[in-house]
Design an enzyme around this catalytic site. Structure first.
Site, PDB file in Angstrom:
ATOM      1  N   LYS A 144      18.630  24.240   0.011  1.00 17.86           N
ATOM      2  CA  LYS A 144      17.955  23.689  -1.178  1.00 17.86           C
ATOM      3  C   LYS A 144      18.844  23.774  -2.412  1.00 17.86           C
ATOM      4  O   LYS A 144      18.393  23.501  -3.526  1.00 17.86           O
ATOM      5  CB  LYS A 144      16.637  24.437  -1.424  1.00 17.86           C
ATOM      6  CG  LYS A 144      15.586  24.210  -0.327  1.00 17.86           C
ATOM      7  CD  LYS A 144      14.247  24.730  -0.768  1.00 17.86           C
ATOM      8  CE  LYS A 144      13.279  25.004   0.364  1.00 17.86           C
ATOM      9  NZ  LYS A 144      12.737  23.790   0.974  1.00 17.86           N
ATOM     10  N   GLN A 163      12.790  27.249  -4.748  1.00 21.36           N
ATOM     11  CA  GLN A 163      12.793  26.009  -5.539  1.00 21.36           C
ATOM     12  C   GLN A 163      13.472  26.169  -6.888  1.00 21.36           C
ATOM     13  O   GLN A 163      13.463  25.229  -7.687  1.00 21.36           O
ATOM     14  CB  GLN A 163      11.350  25.501  -5.734  1.00 21.36           C
ATOM     15  CG  GLN A 163      10.648  25.101  -4.466  1.00 21.36           C
ATOM     16  CD  GLN A 163      11.280  23.888  -3.769  1.00 21.36           C
ATOM     17  OE1 GLN A 163      12.095  23.172  -4.340  1.00 21.36           O
ATOM     18  NE2 GLN A 163      10.904  23.678  -2.523  1.00 21.36           N
ATOM     19  N   ASP A 217      10.270  34.562  -4.799  1.00 20.77           N
ATOM     20  CA  ASP A 217      10.641  33.454  -3.922  1.00 20.77           C
ATOM     21  C   ASP A 217      11.352  32.423  -4.802  1.00 20.77           C
ATOM     22  O   ASP A 217      10.716  31.724  -5.583  1.00 20.77           O
ATOM     23  CB  ASP A 217       9.358  32.881  -3.298  1.00 20.77           C
ATOM     24  CG  ASP A 217       9.619  31.619  -2.501  1.00 20.77           C
ATOM     25  OD1 ASP A 217      10.737  31.080  -2.571  1.00 20.77           O
ATOM     26  OD2 ASP A 217       8.677  31.164  -1.820  1.00 20.77           O
ATOM     27  N   HIS A 224       3.867  29.514  -1.239  1.00 18.67           N
ATOM     28  CA  HIS A 224       4.239  28.812  -0.008  1.00 18.67           C
ATOM     29  C   HIS A 224       3.889  29.723   1.173  1.00 18.67           C
ATOM     30  O   HIS A 224       3.921  30.951   1.039  1.00 18.67           O
ATOM     31  CB  HIS A 224       5.752  28.570  -0.070  1.00 18.67           C
ATOM     32  CG  HIS A 224       6.338  27.767   1.045  1.00 18.67           C
ATOM     33  ND1 HIS A 224       6.639  28.295   2.270  1.00 18.67           N
ATOM     34  CD2 HIS A 224       6.687  26.461   1.113  1.00 18.67           C
ATOM     35  CE1 HIS A 224       7.170  27.359   3.039  1.00 18.67           C
ATOM     36  NE2 HIS A 224       7.202  26.234   2.360  1.00 18.67           N
ATOM     37  N   CYS A 236       3.168  23.086   3.039  1.00 19.87           N
ATOM     38  CA  CYS A 236       3.093  24.525   3.381  1.00 19.87           C
ATOM     39  C   CYS A 236       2.406  25.314   2.273  1.00 19.87           C
ATOM     40  O   CYS A 236       2.834  26.424   1.921  1.00 19.87           O
ATOM     41  CB  CYS A 236       4.476  25.111   3.675  1.00 19.87           C
ATOM     42  SG  CYS A 236       5.285  24.350   5.076  1.00 19.87           S
TER      43      CYS A 236
HETATM   44  N1  C6P Z   1       9.699  24.344   1.086  1.00 21.08           N
HETATM   45  C1  C6P Z   1       9.212  21.976   0.935  1.00 21.08           C
HETATM   46  O1  C6P Z   1       9.314  20.805   1.310  1.00 21.08           O
HETATM   47  P1  C6P Z   1      12.951  27.779   4.077  1.00 21.08           P
HETATM   48  O2  C6P Z   1      12.197  26.829   4.976  1.00 21.08           O
HETATM   49  O3  C6P Z   1      12.967  29.177   4.615  1.00 21.08           O
HETATM   50  O4  C6P Z   1      14.297  27.268   3.683  1.00 21.08           O
HETATM   51  O5  C6P Z   1      12.123  27.810   2.697  1.00 21.08           O
HETATM   52  C2  C6P Z   1      10.753  28.136   2.704  1.00 21.08           C
HETATM   53  C3  C6P Z   1      10.158  27.972   1.351  1.00 21.08           C
HETATM   54  C4  C6P Z   1       9.740  29.094   0.663  1.00 21.08           C
HETATM   55  N2  C6P Z   1       9.235  29.013  -0.577  1.00 21.08           N
HETATM   56  C5  C6P Z   1       9.117  27.840  -1.220  1.00 21.08           C
HETATM   57  C6  C6P Z   1       8.578  27.813  -2.616  1.00 21.08           C
HETATM   58  C7  C6P Z   1       9.513  26.656  -0.572  1.00 21.08           C
HETATM   59  O6  C6P Z   1       9.385  25.500  -1.212  1.00 21.08           O
HETATM   60  C8  C6P Z   1      10.028  26.731   0.745  1.00 21.08           C
HETATM   61  C9  C6P Z   1      10.376  25.474   1.506  1.00 21.08           C
HETATM   62  C10 C6P Z   1       9.983  23.043   1.677  1.00 21.08           C
HETATM   63  O7  C6P Z   1       8.502  22.300  -0.019  1.00 21.08           O
HETATM   64  C11 C6P Z   1       9.713  22.990   3.152  1.00 21.08           C
HETATM   65  S1  C6P Z   1       8.032  23.365   3.530  1.00 21.08           S
END
Ligand code: C6P
Length: 410
Positions: A227, A204, A201, A123, A365
């Protein structure tokens, strides 16, 4: 004894509504999950009874608030099996957690000739912070390839890529576009052999499966509360104590110092060193409540539930004409991602919205991954604890309606 699964949908008041005259089918859980009553109530209770700034006051409310905040830290530490609460730093979420590691650890430890190893499925939040620190320090970026549409990491390339120059290996646990579940413990063990620091990371995975940082053997792990059935604006960075204590602060100001003079200051140890200013203590309390909620459901059971729905959706969707499904056909995290040959993802998502179904369409992203797969966008359906088989029926019916509209039915 009744199980919390028996009335799971009643726990989430937002689900009980119509969208465009149809019952809401919420399948955008990888973007953010909905919040259960217990988490909403924990936040409400905190503001109604306990709110005061933390770590500063000698009055009753401030002490109570501090106890709740530090209790939430201990709860999150237990949730991921960290060795001590001090290894948990509260942040705004995954993005801020990774920026903290890249900027603070990376800025202090990387130099020209060093390699930052990432994967092609990262991401932007686990990619751009490393690009910036590479530019700052002169370190080089290297990417472990993805095998193709099945979306696995090419582990056969790891020996060649994981050389002693690799100082940090940062990778996602579950891909937000492919649904791939990476073998994180194996990746950490192999990184350790060349002395590389590991950053996971877990955006998910944290709300979808058991996570034990000591069993995984990682150095850092980043995640977001929103999440994992908690509120927005709170998340955490786990870091091994020895690494955190050797890192400079990420931001500076009140709360993170042990002494300030006109021309120099001394820092507190972790976690205060990395939490400058008034922290987001109320939302941290809500994060603790979401840990309780997820454990009451059982995280292994959540993993099985979400994975089963994603696999069922994959198999049903695979029968549609002109569809290209990406990610593994077998075991996967709780999402499916696909593209139609002749219909743009944004059209698919707009038609689904007319049917009351919330999907996500776009690059998620993951622009470099999209480029690697020769795509510009996909449609993504992502599942959580309250989703049911009948919602896959609604998803498939909506896709069939969209294809029929464009004259593409089988
Ligand atoms: N993905 C999706 O719809 P934040 O925005 O900081 O809470 O998380 C960022 C992020 C980092 N790594 C992974 C693997 C992610 O999936 C995400 C966030 C959302 O897929 C928003 S783009």
């Amino acid at each position: 004894m009744p199980s919390p699964w028996d009335r799971i949908r009643d726990e989430f008041p937002i689900l009980n509504q119509q969208v465009n005259g149809r019952p809401l089918v919420y399948l955008d859980n990888a973007a953010t999950t909905q919040k259960p009553r217990t988490v909403i109530a924990a936040l409400d209770r905190f503001y109604a009874q306990d709110n005061a700034n933390v770590h500063r006051g000698l009055h009753a409310l401030s002490m109570r608030s501090t106890n709740h905040y530090e209790g939430a830290r201990a709860r999150v530490a237990a949730f991921i099996n960290a060795e001590a609460p001090e290894e948990v730093i509260f942040t705004r979420g995954t993005t801020e957690s990774i920026n903290l590691v890249a900027s603070s650890w990376g800025g202090a430890n990387l130099r020209k000739g060093d390699v930052i190893l990432l994967t092609e499925m990262e991401h932007h939040s686990n990619l751009v912070p490393w690009q910036v620190v590479a530019q700052r320090t002169g370190a080089t970026l290297r990417y472990l390839p993805v095998t193709g549409d099945e979306g696995l990491l090419d582990l056969s390339a790891l020996d060649r890529m994981l050389t002693p120059e690799v100082k940090v290996f940062a990778f996602t646990h579950v891909s937000n576009t492919l649904g791939t579940i990476n073998p994180v413990a194996e990746l950490c063990a192999r990184a350790r052999k060349v002395g590389a620091v590991t950053v996971i990371d877990a955006a998910q995975s944290i709300g979808h499966m058991p996570i034990d940082v000591r069993a995984i053997g990682c150095d850092f792990l980043a995640f977001s509360g929103h999440k994992m059935a908690s509120v927005t604006g709170i998340g955490a960075l786990y870091g091994r104590r020895a690494l955190l204590d050797a890192m400079p602060p990420y931001q500076v100001g009140g709360g993170m110092i042990s002494r300030v003079d006109f021309f120099e200051s001394l820092w507190k140890p972790s976690p205060e060193r990395f939490e400058a200013g008034t922290p987001n203590f109320a939302d941290a309390v809500a994060l603790g409540a979401s840990c309780d909620f997820l454990d009451s459901l059982g995280r292994q059971r959540i993993r099985e539930h979400d994975g089963r729905l994603a696999r069922a959706a994959y198999e049903r969707l695979a029968q549609l004409p002109g569809i290209r499904l990406i990610g593994p056909a077998g075991e996967r995290g709780g999402l499916v991602s696909f593209a139609f040959k002749s219909v743009h993802a944004h059209d698919v998502v707009t038609f689904a919205d007319e049917d009351g179904i919330a999907l996500r369409g776009g690059h998620h992203c993951n622009q470099p991954l999209m480029k690697r797969l020769g795509l510009t966008s996909t449609v993504r359906a992502s599942f959580y604890v309250y989703n049911e088989e009948r919602e896959i029926d609604a998803l498939v019916a909506s896709m069939q309606r969209t294809l029929a509209f464009f004259g593409l039915e089988a």
